[in-house]
Scaffold this active site. Sequence first.
Site, PDB file in Angstrom:
ATOM      1  CB  ALA A   8     -17.638  -1.284  -7.955  1.00  0.00           C
ATOM      2  CB  SER A  10     -15.120  -8.040 -16.335  1.00  0.00           C
ATOM      3  OG  SER A  10     -16.118  -8.818 -15.728  1.00  0.00           O
ATOM      4  CG  ASP A  35     -19.268 -14.316  -9.359  1.00  0.00           C
ATOM      5  OD1 ASP A  35     -18.254 -14.891  -8.924  1.00  0.00           O
ATOM      6  OD2 ASP A  35     -19.228 -13.215  -9.954  1.00  0.00           O
TER       7      ASP A  35
END
Length: 335
Positions: free
Chosen positions: A132, A135, A288
């Site tokens: 993956a 950011s 998150d």
Amino acid sequence: MVGKRMRHMSRYRDIAIALIRHGFGIVVEEIGFAQFLSLPQKILFNTKEKDGKTIGERIRLVLQELGPTFVKLGQIASTRPDLLPEEIIRELEKLQDQVPPFSFEEVRNIVQQELGADLTQIFRQFADVPLAAASIGQVHQAILHSGEKVAVKIQRPNIANIIETDLEILQDLATLAERRLEWAAQYQICDMVDEFSRSLRAELDYTIEARNAEKISNQFKNDPGIHIPKVFWEYSTKKVLTMEYVEGIKFNELERLKQNGYNLKKLADRLAKAVFQQIFVEGFFHGDPHPGNVLVLPGEVIAFIDFGMVGRLNPEIKYHFSSLVIALMNQSTDG
């Protein structure tokens, strides 16, 4: 601030042009952005309102175009349905796990520089294609010489400098917005940007994330239904984080969960209890929890991953928050 604006003029212009390109020229005009950039009036209202894209799509495209800091801002905003309409939330959710990866050569250089040894000395195998790309960094699967499967997170090259520049600009824009726009002052945009900045700067140090993971792991050491990946400290630094590799199904992939025979009611109950444990008992929680960070493992075991962002409640706030929830459950208006 004028000095910073001059130093970062090129980046200010990038942001303004991205907003204008996707139909938000009015925003550039209203906060006085166009004035100090000397942008011609004729390009401000060259909007994309007739291109068939929704506001949510256009916001997502702006954030994607502006890169990691803004993508992260969008990811956090995607978890706030209390602030944003559903159609915008749906678009922002698409920002998760959709960032282009950086090259394996850069990965190799960063890992070797941070860990002080050749890649082959540290790992028996190291996948050159990332699992993956996010950011701030990207994750590669690897196998240690001990045979343990690990996920290695590597920070993007020069990302700290890029983020610092963008955060300075965001703080400036928030100040401008609060001065000129009533809704911005009402929502206390400056405070939001300050909180976002603190969280993002903490995410740039992977040793903080590792300590967060261990702290939450200790909360569930006697609960076999919750799994937190192990940290391999000897292969972790501020820019490289090596943790146990966990493979599961994302919590929101309901059809896959059903096809694999998982008990959805049991999973929902277990997740709710895990969240309550973190917030109401410990006062230290995963900050998150988007679907990519909550996985389901065999046996209805829930795994939390990615602890770069956490929340804390002091005892007083924890008590009052608990009292509020109890009063809501009891339908007690006075409470």
